[in-house]
Write a protein that holds these residues in place. Structure first.
Motif, mmCIF file in Angstrom:
data_model
loop_
_atom_site.group_PDB
_atom_site.id
_atom_site.type_symbol
_atom_site.label_atom_id
_atom_site.label_comp_id
_atom_site.label_asym_id
_atom_site.label_seq_id
_atom_site.Cartn_x
_atom_site.Cartn_y
_atom_site.Cartn_z
ATOM 1 N N GLU A 35 -31.682 -19.458 6.167
ATOM 2 C CA GLU A 35 -30.637 -19.157 5.476
ATOM 3 C C GLU A 35 -29.491 -20.205 5.602
ATOM 4 O O GLU A 35 -28.795 -20.606 4.320
ATOM 5 C CB GLU A 35 -30.035 -17.847 6.182
ATOM 6 C CG GLU A 35 -30.684 -16.691 6.078
ATOM 7 C CD GLU A 35 -31.889 -16.467 7.179
ATOM 8 O OE1 GLU A 35 -32.677 -15.501 6.814
ATOM 9 O OE2 GLU A 35 -32.228 -17.261 7.887
ATOM 10 N N GLN A 36 -29.145 -20.880 6.955
ATOM 11 C CA GLN A 36 -28.107 -21.911 6.797
ATOM 12 C C GLN A 36 -28.741 -23.032 5.829
ATOM 13 O O GLN A 36 -27.869 -23.738 5.347
ATOM 14 C CB GLN A 36 -27.993 -22.147 8.255
ATOM 15 C CG GLN A 36 -27.399 -21.600 9.162
ATOM 16 C CD GLN A 36 -27.185 -22.185 10.444
ATOM 17 O OE1 GLN A 36 -27.368 -23.250 10.778
ATOM 18 N NE2 GLN A 36 -26.715 -21.266 11.578
ATOM 19 N N LYS A 95 -27.812 -22.234 2.598
ATOM 20 C CA LYS A 95 -26.283 -22.593 1.995
ATOM 21 C C LYS A 95 -26.045 -23.715 1.794
ATOM 22 O O LYS A 95 -24.971 -24.357 1.045
ATOM 23 C CB LYS A 95 -25.464 -21.461 3.291
ATOM 24 C CG LYS A 95 -25.831 -20.178 3.098
ATOM 25 C CD LYS A 95 -24.786 -19.564 4.181
ATOM 26 C CE LYS A 95 -25.040 -17.907 4.097
ATOM 27 N NZ LYS A 95 -24.625 -17.419 5.249
ATOM 28 N N ALA A 96 -26.653 -24.743 3.033
ATOM 29 C CA ALA A 96 -26.061 -26.030 2.895
ATOM 30 C C ALA A 96 -26.616 -26.949 1.635
ATOM 31 O O ALA A 96 -25.948 -27.543 1.195
ATOM 32 C CB ALA A 96 -26.941 -26.970 4.078
ATOM 33 N N LEU A 153 -26.962 -25.389 -1.439
ATOM 34 C CA LEU A 153 -26.085 -24.994 -2.341
ATOM 35 C C LEU A 153 -24.508 -25.651 -2.109
ATOM 36 O O LEU A 153 -23.965 -25.722 -3.492
ATOM 37 C CB LEU A 153 -25.681 -23.455 -2.383
ATOM 38 C CG LEU A 153 -27.131 -22.904 -2.883
ATOM 39 C CD1 LEU A 153 -27.117 -21.201 -2.740
ATOM 40 C CD2 LEU A 153 -27.741 -23.282 -4.266
ATOM 41 N N ARG A 154 -24.109 -26.103 -1.273
ATOM 42 C CA ARG A 154 -22.963 -26.760 -1.061
ATOM 43 C C ARG A 154 -23.093 -28.320 -1.403
ATOM 44 O O ARG A 154 -21.942 -28.796 -1.952
ATOM 45 C CB ARG A 154 -22.473 -26.699 0.323
ATOM 46 C CG ARG A 154 -21.749 -25.157 0.679
ATOM 47 C CD ARG A 154 -21.096 -25.388 1.999
ATOM 48 N NE ARG A 154 -21.765 -25.596 3.273
ATOM 49 C CZ ARG A 154 -22.600 -24.795 3.803
ATOM 50 N NH1 ARG A 154 -22.329 -23.311 3.648
ATOM 51 N NH2 ARG A 154 -23.019 -24.986 4.929
ATOM 52 N N THR A 202 -38.632 -20.424 3.495
ATOM 53 C CA THR A 202 -37.331 -21.129 3.144
ATOM 54 C C THR A 202 -37.918 -22.341 1.985
ATOM 55 O O THR A 202 -36.962 -22.671 1.126
ATOM 56 C CB THR A 202 -36.864 -22.023 4.308
ATOM 57 O OG1 THR A 202 -36.624 -21.234 5.233
ATOM 58 C CG2 THR A 202 -35.672 -22.991 4.060
#
Length: 199
Positions: A42-43, A46-47, A49-50, A70
């Protein structure tokens, strides 16, 4: 010697075990790239997409969303699907790991215990590829800017032709308009469906 900032890329390190992340950082530190940690799938998502990553180093065995899941999620997203993934597997991994990994789009594998030289070599290949792709994208943007400048100059010539003549030369005007249409077609070949790429 540290690379030029323009040559610096980001590498995502994904592992639920702190000691493994520390080991990855120690091995990849000499490459002088920006290393980003994620402790779960999950992390990692998110990373990604940033910010943009040149390559992802992804442990297969993690609680919750494992490495395969993942990787599959990374490959499903338009924003991240082209980022190469190196899956990190344990010594007990069977041939089905390789099959599953390649089936979901993994670019490469590396087995624990990690050979530092092998890992740095594999990662360096993807860093070089990322830099080349970045240079190509920059050249494309520059070429488009040059074409837009050319189109602007042609439009200004047409405007002058219309402004300075009571009865403009229709043939000359038509030729200039056709030249602008060709230049626009070269810039946006998909817009007309039949762009030739010449201007």
């Amino acid at each position: 010697m540290s690379p030029h900032p323009a040559d610096t890329c980001s590498i995502l390190l994904v592992d639920d075990i702190e000691e493994n992340l520390i080991a990855f950082e120690a091995v990849l530190g000499p490459l002088h790239q920006h290393l980003v940690r994620a402790r779960s799938g999950e992390q990692a998502l998110k990373a990604m997409l940033r910010q943009e990553f040149a390559v992802v180093l992804l442990d297969v065995r993690m609680p919750g969303m494992d490495g395969f899941e993942t990787a599959a999620n990374i490959k499903r997203l338009d924003q991240t699907k082209h980022v190469p993934i190196i899956l990190v597997t344990g010594t007990e991994s069977g041939s089905d790991y390789a099959y599953r990994g390649y089936a979901i789009g993994a670019a490469d594998f590396i087995a624990k215990p990690i050979d530092p030289w092998v890992l740095r070599t594999k990662v360096n290949v993807f860093l070089d590829l990322h830099r080349k792709n970045r240079q190509l994208a920059l050249r494309a943007v520059t070429a488009d800017a040059d074409r837009l400048t050319d189109i602007t100059e042609r439009l200004e010539q047409i405007e002058l032709l219309l402004r300075n003549r009571a009865e403009p030369d229709v043939a000359a005007l038509a030729e200039r308009i056709a030249a602008v249409e060709r230049a626009v077609g070269a810039l946006l070949p998909d817009a007309t469906g039949n762009g030739t790429g010449t201007g």
